[in-house]
Design a protein around this motif. Structure first.
Motif, PDB file in Angstrom:
ATOM      1  N   PHE A  69      -0.510  -4.702  16.465  1.00  0.00           N
ATOM      2  CA  PHE A  69      -1.626  -4.560  15.527  1.00  0.00           C
ATOM      3  C   PHE A  69      -2.431  -5.849  15.585  1.00  0.00           C
ATOM      4  CE2 PHE A  69      -3.969  -4.497  11.591  1.00  0.00           C
ATOM      5  CZ  PHE A  69      -4.302  -3.158  11.434  1.00  0.00           C
ATOM      6  N   GLU A 119      -2.355   4.336   4.840  1.00  0.00           N
ATOM      7  CA  GLU A 119      -2.924   3.078   4.364  1.00  0.00           C
ATOM      8  C   GLU A 119      -4.378   3.234   3.949  1.00  0.00           C
ATOM      9  OE1 GLU A 119      -3.752  -1.502   5.935  1.00  0.00           O
ATOM     10  OE2 GLU A 119      -2.718  -0.070   7.240  1.00  0.00           O
ATOM     11  N   LEU A 169      -6.872   3.616   6.343  1.00  0.00           N
ATOM     12  CA  LEU A 169      -7.716   3.040   7.402  1.00  0.00           C
ATOM     13  C   LEU A 169      -8.561   4.125   8.076  1.00  0.00           C
ATOM     14  CD1 LEU A 169      -5.266   0.527   9.123  1.00  0.00           C
ATOM     15  CD2 LEU A 169      -7.149   0.013   7.562  1.00  0.00           C
ATOM     16  N   LYS A 207      -1.973   5.134   9.602  1.00  0.00           N
ATOM     17  CA  LYS A 207      -3.309   4.668   9.234  1.00  0.00           C
ATOM     18  C   LYS A 207      -3.857   5.481   8.060  1.00  0.00           C
ATOM     19  CE  LYS A 207      -6.088   3.792  12.756  1.00  0.00           C
ATOM     20  NZ  LYS A 207      -6.751   3.945  14.086  1.00  0.00           N
ATOM     21  N   THR A 208      -3.578   6.774   8.069  1.00  0.00           N
ATOM     22  CA  THR A 208      -4.013   7.623   6.955  1.00  0.00           C
ATOM     23  C   THR A 208      -3.314   7.210   5.662  1.00  0.00           C
ATOM     24  OG1 THR A 208      -4.404   9.478   8.457  1.00  0.00           O
ATOM     25  CG2 THR A 208      -4.140   9.992   6.115  1.00  0.00           C
ATOM     26  N   ASP A 263      -1.565   7.537  13.729  1.00  0.00           N
ATOM     27  CA  ASP A 263      -2.633   8.071  12.878  1.00  0.00           C
ATOM     28  C   ASP A 263      -2.118   8.361  11.471  1.00  0.00           C
ATOM     29  OD1 ASP A 263      -4.511   7.889  14.866  1.00  0.00           O
ATOM     30  OD2 ASP A 263      -4.290   9.967  15.543  1.00  0.00           O
ATOM     31  N   ASP A 322      -7.829  -5.284  13.177  1.00  0.00           N
ATOM     32  CA  ASP A 322      -7.966  -4.133  12.277  1.00  0.00           C
ATOM     33  C   ASP A 322      -7.339  -2.838  12.799  1.00  0.00           C
ATOM     34  OD1 ASP A 322      -9.493  -5.518  10.302  1.00  0.00           O
ATOM     35  OD2 ASP A 322     -11.209  -5.443  11.665  1.00  0.00           O
ATOM     36  N   ASP A 323      -6.654  -2.905  13.943  1.00  0.00           N
ATOM     37  CA  ASP A 323      -6.195  -1.627  14.495  1.00  0.00           C
ATOM     38  C   ASP A 323      -4.962  -1.821  15.378  1.00  0.00           C
ATOM     39  OD1 ASP A 323      -6.156   1.058  14.921  1.00  0.00           O
ATOM     40  OD2 ASP A 323      -8.121   1.163  15.921  1.00  0.00           O
ATOM     41  N   ARG A 343       2.867  -3.325  10.016  1.00  0.00           N
ATOM     42  CA  ARG A 343       2.442  -1.999  10.494  1.00  0.00           C
ATOM     43  C   ARG A 343       3.258  -1.568  11.712  1.00  0.00           C
ATOM     44  NH1 ARG A 343      -1.939  -4.837   8.647  1.00  0.00           N
ATOM     45  NH2 ARG A 343      -3.193  -3.801   7.031  1.00  0.00           N
ATOM     46  N   SER A 363      -5.995  -8.373   6.794  1.00  0.00           N
ATOM     47  CA  SER A 363      -5.542  -7.191   7.530  1.00  0.00           C
ATOM     48  C   SER A 363      -4.216  -7.433   8.247  1.00  0.00           C
ATOM     49  CB  SER A 363      -6.604  -6.736   8.530  1.00  0.00           C
ATOM     50  OG  SER A 363      -6.889  -7.772   9.448  1.00  0.00           O
ATOM     51  N   TRP A 380      -2.406  -1.379   2.023  1.00  0.00           N
ATOM     52  CA  TRP A 380      -1.309  -1.940   2.814  1.00  0.00           C
ATOM     53  C   TRP A 380      -0.012  -2.032   2.017  1.00  0.00           C
ATOM     54  CZ3 TRP A 380       0.753  -6.142   0.535  1.00  0.00           C
ATOM     55  CH2 TRP A 380      -0.069  -6.972  -0.236  1.00  0.00           C
TER      56      TRP A 380
END
Length: 746
Positions: A705, A744, A746, A741-742, A738, A708-709, A653, A635, A610
């Motif tokens: 967010f 980070e 995740l 997330k990549t 995406d 977790d997502d 995020r 998170s 993060w």
């Protein structure tokens, strides 16, 4: 040469004129502080007149002579009060007709109304004081046929009337003594009230000298009254022995000490004197307090707070708390003489480090007046307190004082300061004085265990003992340590740099490695680089690890203000894990190329964590108004505008997504960008901040967010959830998510 005089005897020799340049008479001004001063002063005069074995000296009166006229340079306030007292007792005891010619020799030139009032008061004295009724003396005067109503607009006349009421209240019952009361007042053999008259004719009376000497004629006369009380207190005390030159030095050499320290445009030194005496009183009281628990007794806290805030303190309180008992005045004399010497060319040039230290301590005590500054002043007093008063300062002693002030200042700098800790610090300083003696303070310090020094910050105590050992083993460490201790941000704390210079196997400290690390750190923590717009230092550190410090429930990027003790970089310096990250960064940078080195580390960062959001997007740190984030469940990371989740906050995020959308150039996302709203910060803890598109597909599209997502929802205007129709724009949005997330991991 000064001559001891009384007001009545002075009128034998001269007529007295208060010149036009003088200020208004102020001892009768209204106000709680002025009232307390006035009451105390008149009560003192009363005690001196009634008790024939007592006497009070009112300090120096300065003036220049023009034939048989004395033009007052300094002393207007005191002599005016004495004039009013003499008029009152003369009128009240029936001798006014005999003494009128002499009283008429006292004259005001400041205003015509002031002069006329005094003349009329003397000429129309009959029946004013012995009149019966409930009216005050001032009211009876105002109601006379000869009193002009316009005189009430004259501040000097107003003050005189107020002072006459106070004199009447205190002396009224004594008038029945008749002529004997008057004789006690003007007694030559044992005069109750005296002063020292210094004729200034032989000096050039420049404007600066006039203002300097006349500064005590300002409305704030608390110090004059304090000094008069102090002289009387010393005279009555068997256990106080001071040099004969003490009071003279206060009016001459020591006045020059404060005159040199005054701020630009300041022509008053009495307030500086009084602040110093109050600070000494505060120190003495703190040293006698027995502290039980985390709070002071109510009475102790009250008197220390009053002295600390420079509010009025009565002579009774000074007496009750023994503020100036025993050797205190000699300690003050040694202090003033030391500062006077260090202000001289010989002192400044011969002892520049000590002169700088003492100048900073005294000015801090006089100007800032916080407990931190008061504790530093207490360290100086503690050293003087343990030496033999009145003796010559030799070179070894001055060297010890320099080392003592350096060590104690660094201990004080790195220990939290408040009223309770101030008292604890004074007790600790008294204990530390055991390290001062015939030997060298630094040599004694290096053989000391940290727990032998009470109270102060444990880390800093260990650092000071270590530095003492290094300096004794190799004196070349001394100037190097002093250089970086004086850095604008380090506040004397360089232990983290020493840690970085220590060989892990031998345990020895490398002076060359310390120099390199310190030079780089001095640049990173300079005013220019410690918090740049793009947060180079913070982001480079995050590239190497999580250095953020806890500040209550939040994590802080560290404030650039060293005074923000809960959120500053010293928590990084003193934490083993975080300090390791900092030392790793220092080791990667090259001296003289620090900025480019930070940029290179940031550009090559790919930590899959993060932290990467803050490394890539400095705007995310900017969004944290006080440079703090809140983290939930390891998170959810919120960007706080203030300190609490009840204030405006965002999410790192979704904020990164918002920044990506703003910079995205692809045509696939263009329609979404057209309806992109400003970032959706929220104020309620249960609400989620996010990215908002509206209108979109008949409603409002939000990206949040949660846990977790990323979560995408579409709601109608009524709040009904609508299925999101897949389209190129939504697919492009998912693609950007995406990628984040990549990044980070995740």
């Amino acid at each position: 040469m000064s001559v001891k005089q009384t007001f009545w005897h002075l009128l034998d020799d001269y007529s007295i004129e208060v010149p036009i340049i003088q200020r208004d008479y102020a001892q009768g001004r209204e106000g709680a502080k002025e009232q307390q001063i006035r009451q105390s002063f008149v009560q003192t005069l009363h005690e001196m007149v009634i008790h024939t074995d007592r006497s009070q000296d009112l300090d120096f009166v300065y003036g220049s002579l023009k034939k048989d006229k004395l033009v007052l340079l300094d002393g207007q306030q005191r002599l005016t009060t004495l004039f009013l007292l003499h008029w009152y007792i003369a009128a009240g005891t029936g001798v006014i007709e005999e003494v009128k010619p002499k009283l008429e020799k006292f004259n005001y030139e400041t205003r015509i109304s002031s002069r006329e009032f005094i003349q009329s008061l003397i000429a129309n004295s009959h029946g004013l004081i012995d009149a019966v009724g409930k009216k005050s003396l001032s009211k009876r005067i105002i109601d006379t046929h000869w009193f002009f109503s316009v005189w009430q607009n004259d501040p000097t006349v107003q003050s005189m009337l107020t002072m006459l009421d106070e004199i009447d209240k205190v002396f009224k019952s004594d008038l029945e003594q008749g002529v004997s009361l008057w004789q006690q007042l003007v007694c030559n053999d044992h005069p109750p009230i005296t002063f020292h008259f210094l004729e200034m004719q032989e000096f050039a009376l420049t404007d600066e000298l006039y203002i300097k000497m006349n500064a005590r004629g300002r409305p704030l006369t608390e110090f004059e009254n304090f000094k008069a009380w102090l002289q009387s207190y010393v005279d009555k005390s068997d256990d106080i022995v001071i040099p004969d030159t003490f009071w003279t030095a206060m009016d001459k050499e020591w006045t020059d000490v404060f005159w040199r320290m005054r701020e630009s445009g300041e022509y008053e030194v009495d307030g500086l004197f009084l602040t110093t005496f109050k600070s000494v009183a505060q120190y003495n009281i703190a040293g006698r307090i027995t502290l039980a628990g985390s709070k002071l007794a109510v009475g102790d806290e009250k008197i220390i707070t009053a002295l600390h805030n420079n509010t009025f303190v009565s002579s009774t309180e000074y007496d009750v708390h023994r503020c100036f008992k025993d050797n205190t005045l000699n300690i003050i004399g040694d202090l003033f003489n030391l500062i006077s010497y260090l202000q001289s060319p010989e002192g400044k040039d011969g002892l520049p480090e000590l002169a700088k230290q003492c100048d900073s301590i005294i000015k801090g005590m006089l100007r800032n007046k916080g407990y931190y500054e008061q504790t530093r002043f207490s360290a100086l007093l503690s050293f003087i307190r343990q030496r033999e008063s009145g003796t010559h300062w030799d070179a070894d002693e001055l060297k010890q004082l320099t080392d003592w002030l350096g060590v104690t200042t660094r201990l004080i700098n790195n220990t939290q300061s408040d009223i309770v800790n101030y008292v604890r610090a004074v007790h600790a300083l008294h204990e530390m004085c055991k390290l001062i003696g015939d030997g060298c303070f630094i040599h004694r310090l290096l053989d000391t265990e940290p727990n032998a020094i009470p109270f102060f910050n444990e880390i800093q105590k260990k650092e000071e003992i270590l530095k003492a050992k290094l300096v004794v083993e190799d004196p070349s460490w001394h100037p190097l340590l002093r250089k970086f201790e004086e850095h604008e941000y380090f506040y004397g704390q360089v232990g983290f740099l020493l840690k970085g210079s220590q060989d892990p196997e031998s345990g020895l400290y490398c002076i060359n490695k310390f120099t390199t690390l310190a030079n780089i750190a001095a640049v990173l923590f300079s005013h220019e680089l410690i918090e740049t717009k793009d947060f180079l230092l913070q982001r480079a550190l995050l590239s190497l690890g999580n250095y953020l410090i806890w500040s209550k429930s939040n994590l802080s990027f560290c404030m650039k203000n060293p005074g923000a003790r809960n959120d500053n970089w010293r928590k990084v310096f003193n934490d083993e894990k975080r300090c390791k990250i900092l030392l790793e960064l220092l080791g990667k940078l090259k001296e003289g190329n620090e900025v480019q080195g930070l940029k290179s580390i940031i550009e090559s960062s790919n930590c899959n964590h993060w932290r990467q959001y803050f490394i890539k997007y400095p705007q995310a740190i900017t969004a944290c108004g006080r440079r703090k984030i809140r983290m939930y469940y390891n998170s959810e990371i919120y960007l706080l505008n203030s300190e609490r989740m009840s204030g405006w906050h965002g999410d790192v995020r979704t904020y990164a997504l918002y920044l990506e959308l703003q910079n995205e150039k692809s045509e696939k996302i263009s329609k979404l960008k057209q309806v992109l709203k400003p970032y959706g910060s929220v104020k309620k803890e249960n609400d989620y901040p996010g990215v908002i598109f509206s209108p979109w597909q008949g409603g409002t599209l939000r990206v949040e967010f949660i846990k977790d997502d990323f979560v995408i929802t579409l709601k109608s205007d009524t709040g009904r959830v609508i299925d999101v129709e897949q389209c190129p724009e939504v697919e492009a949005l998912y693609s950007i998510i995406d990628n984040l997330k990549t990044m980070e991991g995740l």
